[in-house]
Design a protein around this motif. Sequence first.
Motif, PDB file in Angstrom:
ATOM      1  N   THR A 265      -3.941  58.389 -12.893  1.00 42.48           N
ATOM      2  CA  THR A 265      -4.849  59.404 -13.420  1.00 42.48           C
ATOM      3  C   THR A 265      -5.802  58.852 -14.470  1.00 42.48           C
ATOM      4  O   THR A 265      -6.837  59.458 -14.752  1.00 42.48           O
ATOM      5  CB  THR A 265      -4.059  60.577 -14.034  1.00 42.48           C
ATOM      6  N   CYS A 266      -5.454  57.703 -15.069  1.00 43.23           N
ATOM      7  CA  CYS A 266      -6.339  57.125 -16.082  1.00 43.23           C
ATOM      8  C   CYS A 266      -6.801  55.723 -15.710  1.00 43.23           C
ATOM      9  O   CYS A 266      -7.380  55.018 -16.534  1.00 43.23           O
ATOM     10  CB  CYS A 266      -5.668  57.112 -17.454  1.00 43.23           C
ATOM     11  N   GLY A 267      -6.551  55.314 -14.460  1.00 42.19           N
ATOM     12  CA  GLY A 267      -6.932  53.977 -14.034  1.00 42.19           C
ATOM     13  C   GLY A 267      -8.427  53.736 -14.074  1.00 42.19           C
ATOM     14  O   GLY A 267      -8.885  52.679 -14.535  1.00 42.19           O
ATOM     15  N   SER A 268      -9.210  54.709 -13.589  1.00 43.98           N
ATOM     16  CA  SER A 268     -10.665  54.543 -13.578  1.00 43.98           C
ATOM     17  C   SER A 268     -11.216  54.452 -14.989  1.00 43.98           C
ATOM     18  O   SER A 268     -12.057  53.594 -15.289  1.00 43.98           O
ATOM     19  CB  SER A 268     -11.313  55.723 -12.840  1.00 43.98           C
ATOM     20  N   HIS A 269     -10.722  55.338 -15.847  1.00 41.17           N
ATOM     21  CA  HIS A 269     -11.197  55.339 -17.226  1.00 41.17           C
ATOM     22  C   HIS A 269     -10.842  54.033 -17.926  1.00 41.17           C
ATOM     23  O   HIS A 269     -11.657  53.463 -18.657  1.00 41.17           O
ATOM     24  CB  HIS A 269     -10.577  56.518 -17.977  1.00 41.17           C
ATOM     25  N   LEU A 270      -9.636  53.537 -17.682  1.00 42.27           N
ATOM     26  CA  LEU A 270      -9.209  52.287 -18.307  1.00 42.27           C
ATOM     27  C   LEU A 270     -10.058  51.114 -17.809  1.00 42.27           C
ATOM     28  O   LEU A 270     -10.396  50.210 -18.583  1.00 42.27           O
ATOM     29  CB  LEU A 270      -7.734  52.034 -18.003  1.00 42.27           C
ATOM     30  N   THR A 271     -10.447  51.138 -16.540  1.00 40.13           N
ATOM     31  CA  THR A 271     -11.309  50.091 -15.990  1.00 40.13           C
ATOM     32  C   THR A 271     -12.664  50.080 -16.682  1.00 40.13           C
ATOM     33  O   THR A 271     -13.200  49.023 -17.036  1.00 40.13           O
ATOM     34  CB  THR A 271     -11.491  50.290 -14.474  1.00 40.13           C
ATOM     35  N   VAL A 272     -13.233  51.270 -16.874  1.00 39.38           N
ATOM     36  CA  VAL A 272     -14.531  51.373 -17.548  1.00 39.38           C
ATOM     37  C   VAL A 272     -14.420  50.897 -18.997  1.00 39.38           C
ATOM     38  O   VAL A 272     -15.314  50.214 -19.511  1.00 39.38           O
ATOM     39  CB  VAL A 272     -15.051  52.823 -17.493  1.00 39.38           C
ATOM     40  N   ILE A 273     -13.325  51.240 -19.665  1.00 39.88           N
ATOM     41  CA  ILE A 273     -13.107  50.801 -21.050  1.00 39.88           C
ATOM     42  C   ILE A 273     -13.049  49.277 -21.125  1.00 39.88           C
ATOM     43  O   ILE A 273     -13.686  48.662 -21.993  1.00 39.88           O
ATOM     44  CB  ILE A 273     -11.802  51.416 -21.606  1.00 39.88           C
ATOM     45  N   LEU A 274     -12.291  48.672 -20.219  1.00 39.00           N
ATOM     46  CA  LEU A 274     -12.185  47.209 -20.210  1.00 39.00           C
ATOM     47  C   LEU A 274     -13.539  46.568 -19.956  1.00 39.00           C
ATOM     48  O   LEU A 274     -13.877  45.542 -20.565  1.00 39.00           O
ATOM     49  CB  LEU A 274     -11.172  46.773 -19.148  1.00 39.00           C
ATOM     50  N   LEU A 275     -14.338  47.173 -19.083  1.00 41.64           N
ATOM     51  CA  LEU A 275     -15.673  46.649 -18.802  1.00 41.64           C
ATOM     52  C   LEU A 275     -16.574  46.780 -20.022  1.00 41.64           C
ATOM     53  O   LEU A 275     -17.288  45.832 -20.391  1.00 41.64           O
ATOM     54  CB  LEU A 275     -16.276  47.403 -17.609  1.00 41.64           C
ATOM     55  N   PHE A 276     -16.526  47.928 -20.675  1.00 39.21           N
ATOM     56  CA  PHE A 276     -17.401  48.198 -21.818  1.00 39.21           C
ATOM     57  C   PHE A 276     -17.063  47.291 -22.998  1.00 39.21           C
ATOM     58  O   PHE A 276     -17.921  46.580 -23.529  1.00 39.21           O
ATOM     59  CB  PHE A 276     -17.275  49.666 -22.219  1.00 39.21           C
ATOM     60  N   TYR A 277     -15.792  47.295 -23.391  1.00 36.18           N
ATOM     61  CA  TYR A 277     -15.406  46.506 -24.563  1.00 36.18           C
ATOM     62  C   TYR A 277     -15.275  45.022 -24.234  1.00 36.18           C
ATOM     63  O   TYR A 277     -15.452  44.175 -25.115  1.00 36.18           O
ATOM     64  CB  TYR A 277     -14.122  47.053 -25.173  1.00 36.18           C
TER      65      TYR A 277
END
Length: 315
Positions: A240-252
């Motif tokens: 449920t939070c995999g997509s959001h975590l991927t975007v966070i890793l990309l951003f930071y």
Amino acid sequence: MNQENQTTISEFLLLGLSNQAEQQTLLFVLFLGMYLITMVGNGLIIMAISLDSNLHTPMYIFLANLSFADISSISTSVPKMLINIHTKSQSISYESCVTQMYFSIVFVVTDNLLLGVMAYDRFVAICHPLSYATIMQLRLCASLTVIPWVLSNLVALTHTLLLVQLLFCDRNAVPHFFCDLAPLLKLSCSDPMINELVLLILGLSVIIFPFVLILFSYICIIRAVLRISSTGGKWKAFSTCGSHLTVILLFYGTIVGVYFLPSSNHTDDRDKVGAVLFTVVIPMVNPFIYSLRNKDMKGALRKLISKKNFLPVMT
């Protein structure tokens, strides 16, 4: 004060990403393609969320805002760059440059703050599932949607009001493809010390505060997931939070890679790379990350692109 009392120049020159004439066509085609992909991808996500009542939840409301910020972010810089390449003109008026800088700050800061808000939403959903509907009520959801936009505009307004107090005398060549704050400060013939100090303080604040919220949320999420006995339950919670975590890793990951890792590149080159990643690449890939890793999102997009949704029913 009026602009005439503050500066002796009426326009800036955007030098772009390359001064090689033979590379301009390639840059035009490349950035036009990325711009169109970003507009279509994020536009489809916004439409899918708007039209599918099953997606009218806080998580997808925040995602729709993120997609809108991504569309707006790339639209502040790339269209002007494409026009300049097509017309072989590098000029942008003083007023347009300041306006472009203002909105580029707004949308990048909003992106960052929304990632923090989305992390909090996932924290509540996974760590307090029985109380989720009670906690994430309409009032709180609306507040968490509006606050990033208000704060980002306040940050941009602060930088803009400080910038217009500076004098710009004879140097007007911006070594960038849009009017970013840092290169503009280097062109000023007055002392930008206060501007640079505010840039440092606000810049660190809008990065650190969301990052701390994200870090706290995911520490709690990981602890809660590890307490789940079944493997299927753990996987469902993480998914449920995999997509959001991927975007966070990309951003930071981009922040660390561009601004903190040592490099032999010139500072201007590093700033350009960071700007391209934040304003072009990340907004382009976000829709793919959220649509490919989310069953509900994929289902809504299938409905959206079907003939039943785009063509009137023939009777």
